[in-house]
Each structure stands twice: as structure tokens, then as C-alpha cells.
Design a protein around this motif. Structure first.
Motif, PDB file in Angstrom:
ATOM      1  N   ASN A  25       0.873  -1.923   0.134  1.00  0.00           N
ATOM      2  CA  ASN A  25       0.378  -0.036  -0.152  1.00  0.00           C
ATOM      3  C   ASN A  25       1.125   1.648   0.489  1.00  0.00           C
ATOM      4  OD1 ASN A  25      -2.445  -1.273   0.179  1.00  0.00           O
ATOM      5  ND2 ASN A  25      -2.345  -1.786   2.276  1.00  0.00           N
ATOM      6  N   ASP A  26       1.764   1.889   0.582  1.00  0.00           N
ATOM      7  CA  ASP A  26       2.783   1.831   0.240  1.00  0.00           C
ATOM      8  C   ASP A  26       4.022   2.385  -0.669  1.00  0.00           C
ATOM      9  OD1 ASP A  26       4.641   0.750   2.008  1.00  0.00           O
ATOM     10  OD2 ASP A  26       3.058   1.544   3.636  1.00  0.00           O
ATOM     11  N   GLN A  27       5.543   1.880  -0.224  1.00  0.00           N
ATOM     12  CA  GLN A  27       6.802   1.567  -0.977  1.00  0.00           C
ATOM     13  C   GLN A  27       6.865   0.675  -1.538  1.00  0.00           C
ATOM     14  OE1 GLN A  27       6.800   1.714   2.377  1.00  0.00           O
ATOM     15  NE2 GLN A  27       8.432   3.135   3.354  1.00  0.00           N
ATOM     16  N   GLY A  28       6.301  -0.669  -1.415  1.00  0.00           N
ATOM     17  CA  GLY A  28       6.396  -1.330  -2.371  1.00  0.00           C
ATOM     18  C   GLY A  28       5.276  -1.299  -3.502  1.00  0.00           C
ATOM     19  N   PHE A  29       4.032  -0.554  -3.761  1.00  0.00           N
ATOM     20  CA  PHE A  29       2.936  -0.278  -4.408  1.00  0.00           C
ATOM     21  C   PHE A  29       3.261  -1.042  -6.033  1.00  0.00           C
ATOM     22  CE2 PHE A  29      -0.363   2.085  -7.563  1.00  0.00           C
ATOM     23  CZ  PHE A  29      -1.541   1.169  -6.534  1.00  0.00           C
ATOM     24  N   GLN A  30       4.269   0.347  -6.316  1.00  0.00           N
ATOM     25  CA  GLN A  30       4.957  -0.424  -7.160  1.00  0.00           C
ATOM     26  C   GLN A  30       5.069  -1.799  -8.123  1.00  0.00           C
ATOM     27  OE1 GLN A  30       7.918   1.948  -8.640  1.00  0.00           O
ATOM     28  NE2 GLN A  30       7.545   2.134 -11.043  1.00  0.00           N
ATOM     29  N   VAL A  31       5.751  -2.550  -7.566  1.00  0.00           N
ATOM     30  CA  VAL A  31       6.751  -3.596  -7.765  1.00  0.00           C
ATOM     31  C   VAL A  31       5.341  -4.213  -7.386  1.00  0.00           C
ATOM     32  CG1 VAL A  31       7.658  -5.243  -6.912  1.00  0.00           C
ATOM     33  CG2 VAL A  31       8.347  -3.221  -6.590  1.00  0.00           C
ATOM     34  N   VAL A  32       4.527  -4.687  -6.982  1.00  0.00           N
ATOM     35  CA  VAL A  32       3.121  -5.454  -6.479  1.00  0.00           C
ATOM     36  C   VAL A  32       2.248  -5.541  -7.723  1.00  0.00           C
ATOM     37  CG1 VAL A  32       1.166  -5.762  -5.109  1.00  0.00           C
ATOM     38  CG2 VAL A  32       3.475  -5.838  -4.370  1.00  0.00           C
ATOM     39  N   GLN A  33       1.866  -3.483  -8.260  1.00  0.00           N
ATOM     40  CA  GLN A  33       1.367  -4.122  -9.331  1.00  0.00           C
ATOM     41  C   GLN A  33       1.539  -4.426 -10.672  1.00  0.00           C
ATOM     42  OE1 GLN A  33      -1.622  -3.287  -7.508  1.00  0.00           O
ATOM     43  NE2 GLN A  33      -2.368  -1.851  -9.574  1.00  0.00           N
ATOM     44  N   GLY A  34       2.799  -3.974 -10.463  1.00  0.00           N
ATOM     45  CA  GLY A  34       3.659  -4.791 -11.782  1.00  0.00           C
ATOM     46  C   GLY A  34       3.806  -6.170 -11.737  1.00  0.00           C
ATOM     47  N   LEU A  35       3.770  -6.508 -10.866  1.00  0.00           N
ATOM     48  CA  LEU A  35       3.816  -7.965 -10.660  1.00  0.00           C
ATOM     49  C   LEU A  35       2.715  -8.952 -11.071  1.00  0.00           C
ATOM     50  CD1 LEU A  35       6.165  -9.303  -7.175  1.00  0.00           C
ATOM     51  CD2 LEU A  35       6.288  -9.501  -9.824  1.00  0.00           C
ATOM     52  N   PHE A  36       1.629  -8.028 -10.647  1.00  0.00           N
ATOM     53  CA  PHE A  36       0.054  -8.225 -10.572  1.00  0.00           C
ATOM     54  C   PHE A  36       0.205  -8.326 -12.447  1.00  0.00           C
ATOM     55  CE2 PHE A  36      -1.368  -7.303  -6.234  1.00  0.00           C
ATOM     56  CZ  PHE A  36      -1.727  -8.390  -6.126  1.00  0.00           C
ATOM     57  N   ALA A  37       0.315  -7.741 -13.039  1.00  0.00           N
ATOM     58  CA  ALA A  37       0.060  -7.044 -14.438  1.00  0.00           C
ATOM     59  C   ALA A  37       0.650  -8.234 -15.470  1.00  0.00           C
ATOM     60  CB  ALA A  37       0.895  -5.500 -14.489  1.00  0.00           C
ATOM     61  N   ILE A  38       2.092  -8.200 -15.215  1.00  0.00           N
ATOM     62  CA  ILE A  38       2.383  -9.754 -15.445  1.00  0.00           C
ATOM     63  C   ILE A  38       1.669 -11.232 -15.416  1.00  0.00           C
ATOM     64  CG2 ILE A  38       4.386 -11.067 -15.419  1.00  0.00           C
ATOM     65  CD1 ILE A  38       6.735  -8.893 -14.264  1.00  0.00           C
ATOM     66  N   ALA A  39       1.243 -11.347 -14.287  1.00  0.00           N
ATOM     67  CA  ALA A  39       0.725 -12.391 -13.642  1.00  0.00           C
ATOM     68  C   ALA A  39      -0.679 -12.357 -14.831  1.00  0.00           C
ATOM     69  CB  ALA A  39       0.818 -12.289 -12.485  1.00  0.00           C
ATOM     70  N   SER A  40      -1.416 -11.439 -14.148  1.00  0.00           N
ATOM     71  CA  SER A  40      -2.742 -11.755 -14.988  1.00  0.00           C
ATOM     72  C   SER A  40      -2.504 -11.385 -16.818  1.00  0.00           C
ATOM     73  CB  SER A  40      -3.309  -9.951 -15.007  1.00  0.00           C
ATOM     74  OG  SER A  40      -2.818  -9.308 -15.759  1.00  0.00           O
ATOM     75  N   GLY A  41      -2.204 -11.201 -17.627  1.00  0.00           N
ATOM     76  CA  GLY A  41      -1.683 -10.818 -18.821  1.00  0.00           C
ATOM     77  C   GLY A  41      -0.629 -12.326 -19.413  1.00  0.00           C
ATOM     78  N   GLY A  42      -0.829 -13.448 -18.419  1.00  0.00           N
ATOM     79  CA  GLY A  42      -0.382 -15.071 -18.911  1.00  0.00           C
ATOM     80  C   GLY A  42       0.304 -15.072 -19.941  1.00  0.00           C
ATOM     81  N   LEU A  43       0.978 -15.962 -20.494  1.00  0.00           N
ATOM     82  CA  LEU A  43       1.620 -16.696 -21.463  1.00  0.00           C
ATOM     83  C   LEU A  43       1.109 -15.833 -22.920  1.00  0.00           C
ATOM     84  CD1 LEU A  43       3.695 -18.652 -22.037  1.00  0.00           C
ATOM     85  CD2 LEU A  43       1.707 -20.338 -22.896  1.00  0.00           C
ATOM     86  N   PHE A  44       0.131 -16.013 -23.224  1.00  0.00           N
ATOM     87  CA  PHE A  44       0.146 -14.948 -24.039  1.00  0.00           C
ATOM     88  C   PHE A  44      -0.467 -13.556 -24.456  1.00  0.00           C
ATOM     89  CE2 PHE A  44      -0.832 -19.808 -24.763  1.00  0.00           C
ATOM     90  CZ  PHE A  44       0.208 -19.818 -26.221  1.00  0.00           C
ATOM     91  N   GLY A  45      -1.030 -13.009 -23.284  1.00  0.00           N
ATOM     92  CA  GLY A  45      -1.248 -11.206 -22.832  1.00  0.00           C
ATOM     93  C   GLY A  45      -2.659 -12.448 -23.005  1.00  0.00           C
ATOM     94  N   ALA A  46      -3.125  -9.626 -22.735  1.00  0.00           N
ATOM     95  CA  ALA A  46      -4.789  -9.850 -22.835  1.00  0.00           C
ATOM     96  C   ALA A  46      -5.428  -9.304 -23.626  1.00  0.00           C
ATOM     97  CB  ALA A  46      -5.345  -8.736 -21.617  1.00  0.00           C
ATOM     98  N   GLY A  47      -4.003  -9.094 -24.892  1.00  0.00           N
ATOM     99  CA  GLY A  47      -4.315  -8.134 -26.195  1.00  0.00           C
ATOM    100  C   GLY A  47      -3.694  -6.815 -26.254  1.00  0.00           C
TER     101      GLY A  47
END
Length: 405
Positions: free
Chosen positions: A267-289
Motif C-alpha cells: 500500500n506504500d513503498q512496494g505498490f509499484q512492484v506489486v502492481q507490476g507483478l499483478f500485471a505480468i501474472a494477469s497477462g499469462g503466456l499469451f497476454g490479454a491483447g
């Protein structure tokens, strides 16, 4: 036969780049449900730039490695497409920087004389290193952005002096280490210059540049001396320096703590890292498009975290593809160093190659949380005028070296 085979491979690569260019910009044109004229103009501009620059390099300087130019263009194209999808105005600015960089790249190859003659300007490279490494700490010039005081603002012009400084540092190390004769004393002065550079980067909280400069220095040191004991000693000293930095500077401790458990600080200093990891995970192998991700949820998305959005929308396959392109580009650059006879040119090519390799490993490793995050750009992909121009300058030098070899 080898020349014919190489030319065929180059034509295949060029055809692939054009196909990918039309596909990606064609997708951009219809992304919003109607034909986007600006995307068409941008695509046409990229086609003209690629065709003209490749024609000049191929026709008048046919001896060098032309794959380097194609790899650069491929990475820049992917970056501009993603930037346009995120913010068209940023993509247009990046295209301008790309155009200036491409012109500089061609001019370096066309106009620059034999690089052997540049080894005598050791003092000039030293002065440039000392000035640009410390410039951001000068009162009234340095500007703090995202926690790091590594920018300089002079009137309307803002730039990152360490980006220019690393070019001078590499040139200085190449001009100094080329004369290494087995005497340890000859390594003391370049070691002090490297320590000076690393010290100012730590003070500026620019930890990414610390790792890049260290990677450049160690690689060039090993190539010039061939002695493993120097490399081991350097690593041991760097470990001691890292411990002292951790104890003395709070920003270093914060980065390490976030790396160890980013979700605790989500919720503070690690927000950027966590959001980036969520983005990578949500895209999966082939991406959302393309156009179906959520870049607005990731901070600093056009620079530090563009790799996360590429993985989210185009998939981990595209992410791995970008890393493969960088690896091939690194291989071709190191290959240029092998074939040149001049020691200065050889060290310069190796130093610039190590610069790109270190930068890619540091930013991708930080985004994936494999190492503590350090805010730097992904070469040719992330937005940044200073980064784009210095990268093109370094690659222009390597292209020139490949011509000589």
C-alpha cells in the motif's frame, strides 16, 4: 558462400521486421474502433526511417554487421507501439527522439574517422566522467524525481547526466586499460575513477546506475587483464561496499526490504512492484491483447515498468522474445569486438555491450522482483530522450567498430 548466406539471413530478418511493423501499427490503427490517422502516419514514418537508414548502411558501408540495426529498430518499434497504446503524445515524442537517434547513428558510421585515433583523448574522457557523474549533486541543478536525485534541469532542458557519464566512463576505461602491461599500479587510477562514479550514484540514490557501472567495469577489467583474481577481489570489495551502503543509507534498506517481501509494503513503498507483478501474472503466456490491459494501475509505466505492460498485453512470450532480441544484439556486439584488431576499439565495444546487458538484466530483474528494484529505462523500449540518444550513440560506435573489423 558465407557472404551470400549472411545476406539472405539479413533479408529474411528485414522482411520479418517489416511484417511485424505493419501488423503492430495496423492493430493500433483499429484499436479504438475507428481508423486512427496518427497511428498510420507514425507507421509510415517508421517504415521510411528503417528503409532509408538500412539503405545507407548497406549500400555505402557493407562490411559491418547489419543485424545490429535491425535489432535496434525492432526493439524501438515495440516500445513506440506500446507507448502509443498507453499515451499517444508520449509515443510521438519518443518517435522524435528515435528519429534524432537514428540520424546520429548513421552520421557516426558515415562521418567518424578510424576509432583508433580517439584513444589519445584519455584526459577528455576523464574530465567528462568527473563532471557528468557529479553534476546532479550541484546545488541548483539537481532535481529529485521518484526519490532519486539523478536529473538536471537547466532552464527548459532536463536530462539525466549519468546517462552521458557512462559513455565517458566506458571510453576512459577503454583508453586506460588498453595500455595495461601486467603492472597492478596501472589499475589504481581507473579504479579510483570507478569508485568516484559509484559513490556519486549511491549519493544520488541511483542504484540502477551503480549496478550498470559495476557490470561495465568488471567486464572491461577481465578482458584487459585476463586475471580472475582481480575479478574476485572486485566482487569482494563490492560486497563490502554493499553492506556499508545498506547500513548508511536508508533508501538502500527500503529497496532491500521491499524486495524481500513486496506485499508487506503493497500500500506504500512496494505498490509499484506489486502492481507490476499483478500485471505480468494477469497477462499469462499469451497476454490479454493489445489495448486490453490496465496500464493506468501501474506507476511510471512509460519508463521503468513498460516491460510489465508488454507482458500483460502481449504475454510472457513477447517478454521472452524481447529478452532474446537483447541477447542476440549483445552477441552481435561482442562479435564485433572479436574481429577488430585495435585494443581500444575492442574494449569500447565490450564496454558498451556490457552496458546494455547490465541495464536489461537490472531493470527486468527489478520488475520481476528477482533483485531489488532500481528505476532505470529498458534500452530503446522505454520512453526517455537522454537514454535513447546515448543508446544510439553507443550502438553507432559499435556499428563503426564492426565496419573496421
Amino acid at each position: 558462400m558465407k557472404l551470400v548466406g549472411s545476406l539472405k539471413d539479413e533479408k529474411k530478418m528485414l522482411l520479418f521486421v517489416y511484417i511485424l511493423l505493419f501488423a503492430m501499427f495496423g492493430n493500433l490503427c483499429i484499436l479504438k474502433g475507428e481508423v486512427d490517422k496518427r497511428a498510420i502516419i507514425l507507421g509510415v514514418a517508421m517504415v521510411i526511417l528503417l528503409g532509408y537508414s538500412h539503405f545507407i548502411i548497406r549500400k555505402y558501408f557493407s562490411d559491418g554487421d547489419k543485424h545490429i540495426l535491425l535489432f535496434i529498430f525492432l526493439l524501438s518499434m515495440i516500445g513506440i507501439v506500446m507507448l502509443y497504446r498507453i499515451d499517444p503524445s508520449v509515443a510521438i515524442k519518443q518517435t522524435v527522439w528515435f528519429s534524432v537517434g537514428m540520424i546520429a547513428y548513421v552520421l557516426i558510421v558515415v562521418l567518424l574517422p578510424d576509432l583508433k585515433s580517439f584513444s589519445k583523448y584519455k584526459k577528455l574522457y576523464l574530465i567528462g566522467t568527473l563532471i557528468f557523474m557529479s553534476m546532479a549533486m550541484v546545488p541548483g541543478l539537481g532535481v529529485e524525481i521518484y526519490g532519486a536525485k539523478n536529473w538536471v534541469q537547466i532552464g527548459p532542458i532536463g536530462f539525466q547526466p549519468s546517462e552521458i557519464g557512462k559513455l565517458f566512463l566506458t571510453a576512459y576505461l577503454a583508453s586506460t586499460l588498453k595500455d595495461y602491461d601486467g603492472n597492478f599500479k596501472s589499475l589504481i587510477k581507473p579504479a579510483l575513477v570507478v569508485m568516484y562514479s559509484l559513490g556519486f550514484m549511491v549519493l544520488q540514490k541511483d542504484l540502477g546506475s551503480v549496478l550498470i557501472f559495476f557490470g561495465i567495469s568488471v567486464t572491461m577489467l577481465y578482458l584487459s587483464t585476463g586475471k580472475l583474481k582481480y575479478i574476485i577481489t572486485t566482487f569482494l570489495l563490492s560486497c563490502v561496499g554493499a553492506v556499508f551502503s545498506y547500513k548508511l543509507f536508508s533508501h538502500v534498506r527500503v529497496r532491500v526490504q521491499i524486495w524481500k517481501d513486496p506485499f508487506e509494503y503493497a500500500n506504500d513503498q512496494g505498490f509499484q512492484v506489486v502492481q507490476g507483478l499483478f500485471a505480468i501474472a494477469s497477462g499469462g503466456l499469451f497476454g490479454a491483447g493489445l489495448g486490453k490491459g490496465y496500464p493506468q494501475f501501474v506507476p511510471v509505466v512509460t519508463t521503468d515498468y513498460i516491460f510489465a505492460i508488454i507482458c500483460e498485453e502481449l504475454g510472457l512470450i513477447m517478454g521472452f522474445g524481447i529478452l532474446i532480441i537483447f541477447f542476440l544484439m549483445f552477441y552481435r556486439c561482442m562479435r564485433s569486438a572479436i574481429y577488430v584488431n585495435d585494443k581500444f576499439s575492442q574494449l569500447l565495444a565490450v564496454g558498451f555491450s556490457a552496458m546494455f546487458a547490465s541495464q536489461v538484466l537490472v531493470i527486468v530483474g527489478g520488475v520481476m522482483n528477482a533483485i531489488p528494484l532500481t528505476g532505470i529505462t529498458l534500452p530503446f523500449v522505454s520512453y526517455g530522450g537522454t537514454s535513447m540518444l546515448t543508446s544510439f550513440f553507443a550502438m553507432g560506435i559499435i556499428q563503426k567498430i564492426s565496419e573496421e573489423g
